[in-house]
Write an enzyme that holds these catalytic residues in place. Structure first.
Site, PDB file in Angstrom:
ATOM      1  N   ASP A  53      37.731  28.124  51.380  1.00 32.52           N
ATOM      2  CA  ASP A  53      37.479  29.468  50.983  1.00 32.52           C
ATOM      3  C   ASP A  53      37.836  30.551  52.452  1.00 32.52           C
ATOM      4  O   ASP A  53      37.789  30.054  53.584  1.00 32.52           O
ATOM      5  CB  ASP A  53      35.961  29.640  50.831  1.00 32.52           C
ATOM      6  CG  ASP A  53      35.287  31.094  50.584  1.00 32.52           C
ATOM      7  OD1 ASP A  53      36.280  31.644  49.840  1.00 32.52           O
ATOM      8  OD2 ASP A  53      34.278  31.238  50.632  1.00 32.52           O
ATOM      9  N   ASN A 101      39.058  32.757  38.638  1.00 32.81           N
ATOM     10  CA  ASN A 101      39.950  33.345  39.555  1.00 32.81           C
ATOM     11  C   ASN A 101      40.994  34.173  38.648  1.00 32.81           C
ATOM     12  O   ASN A 101      41.748  35.116  39.104  1.00 32.81           O
ATOM     13  CB  ASN A 101      40.785  32.447  40.493  1.00 32.81           C
ATOM     14  CG  ASN A 101      39.979  32.208  41.824  1.00 32.81           C
ATOM     15  OD1 ASN A 101      40.117  31.034  42.419  1.00 32.81           O
ATOM     16  ND2 ASN A 101      38.761  32.656  41.820  1.00 32.81           N
TER      17      ASN A 101
END
Length: 285
Positions: A53, A101
């Site tokens: 991340d 996503n």
């Protein structure tokens, strides 16, 4: 003869000293190899899972395009994977692309698909890292959601490494843990119906576990789960595989900057916990 409590104190002191040295020194590549060789002589986790991340925030902080941040994140993956392989970690799983996503901007999704296609093939090119260390690449997720060109790259990459048997790299994309568990339960039910076995007792925890995509690819339970960028949540990653002894580590470092000096203290902490568990078992027996 040194008694166990004293030995445990010495080990803990040595681990703290090594961590202090890491905090204070910048070491050469040769010294890094020696350090990893020393660490590998102790207990080593079988499976490390990583939520990679912070690529976008890293890019914004550096004044870069988001796509460049993802590219730098790929270089971090190579760097950390080599560290794991030198430590003889059996399995590494990385959260590369969540099913959610696909909701991002079309430009970013297109860039990620292009990056996935190119880097999958680059990871498996002749003489590359996976071949050098005998790593089998698994792409774990709902692959049918990918464009056809990325699916072709996935099949080619997996085919190129299918005979490697020293360790495993699971690239989870497009992935969610809930989707993996749902798919596993559906598989159990289909199997029970095919065998005319309608008794719910035939579907157990072990049955569901055996139908998980990652487990079917040979992945053991997760020993360490790391999330970078300072965010403290699992985001639907490897929820089933995180067993009762899984250590969770939340690093403040953005993924493209994550490296040896972030990773080794995590291994030291895991080794320390292993020694303390062994100590507790010894004194309870």
């Amino acid at each position: 003869m040194t008694n166990p409590p004293s030995l445990l104190l010495v080990l803990s002191t040595c681990l703290h000293l090594l961590q202090w040295i890491l905090d204070k020194l910048r070491i050469t590549r040769l010294a890094q190899r020696i350090l990893l060789h020393v660490l590998a002589a102790g207990p080593i986790p079988q499976h490390v899972a990583i939520v990679m991340d912070g690529n976008r925030r890293y890019a914004r902080g550096k004044g870069k395009m988001v796509q460049e941040g993802h590219g730098d994140g790929y270089m971090a993956l190579r760097r950390v994977l080599e560290i794991c392989l030198r430590l003889n970690i059996q399995c590494v799983s990385v959260y590369a692309f969540a099913i959610d996503n696909f909701k991002r901007s079309p430009d970013e999704v297109d860039a990620l698909m292009h990056l996935a296609e190119n880097k999958l093939l680059e990871l498996c090119s002749h003489g590359n890292l996976l071949q050098e260390y005998g790593v089998r690449l698994n792409v774990v997720g709902r692959l049918s959601l990918f464009p056809e060109n990325v699916q072709v790259a996935v099949r080619k990459a997996e085919q190129l490494t299918k005979s490697n048997n020293r360790s495993i790299l699971n690239v989870c994309m497009p992935y969610s843990s809930r989707d993996e568990m749902t798919t596993a339960v559906e598989g159990c039910i289909r199997e029970a119906l095919a065998e005319d076995d309608y008794f719910t007792e035939s579907i157990t925890e072990d049955t569901i576990n055996s139908h998980l995509m990652s487990v079917q690819r040979g992945s053991p339970p997760v020993d360490i789960l790391i999330r970078t960028s300072g965010v403290k949540r699992l985001s639907d990653f490897m929820l089933w595989q995180c067993c009762e002894n899984t250590q969770l580590h939340f690093s403040k470092t953005y993924w493209p900057d994550f490296g040896l000096f972030d990773f080794v203290p995590i291994i030291l902490e895991w080794q320390r916990s292993v020694w303390f568990r062994r100590h507790d078992v010894l004194f309870r027996s």
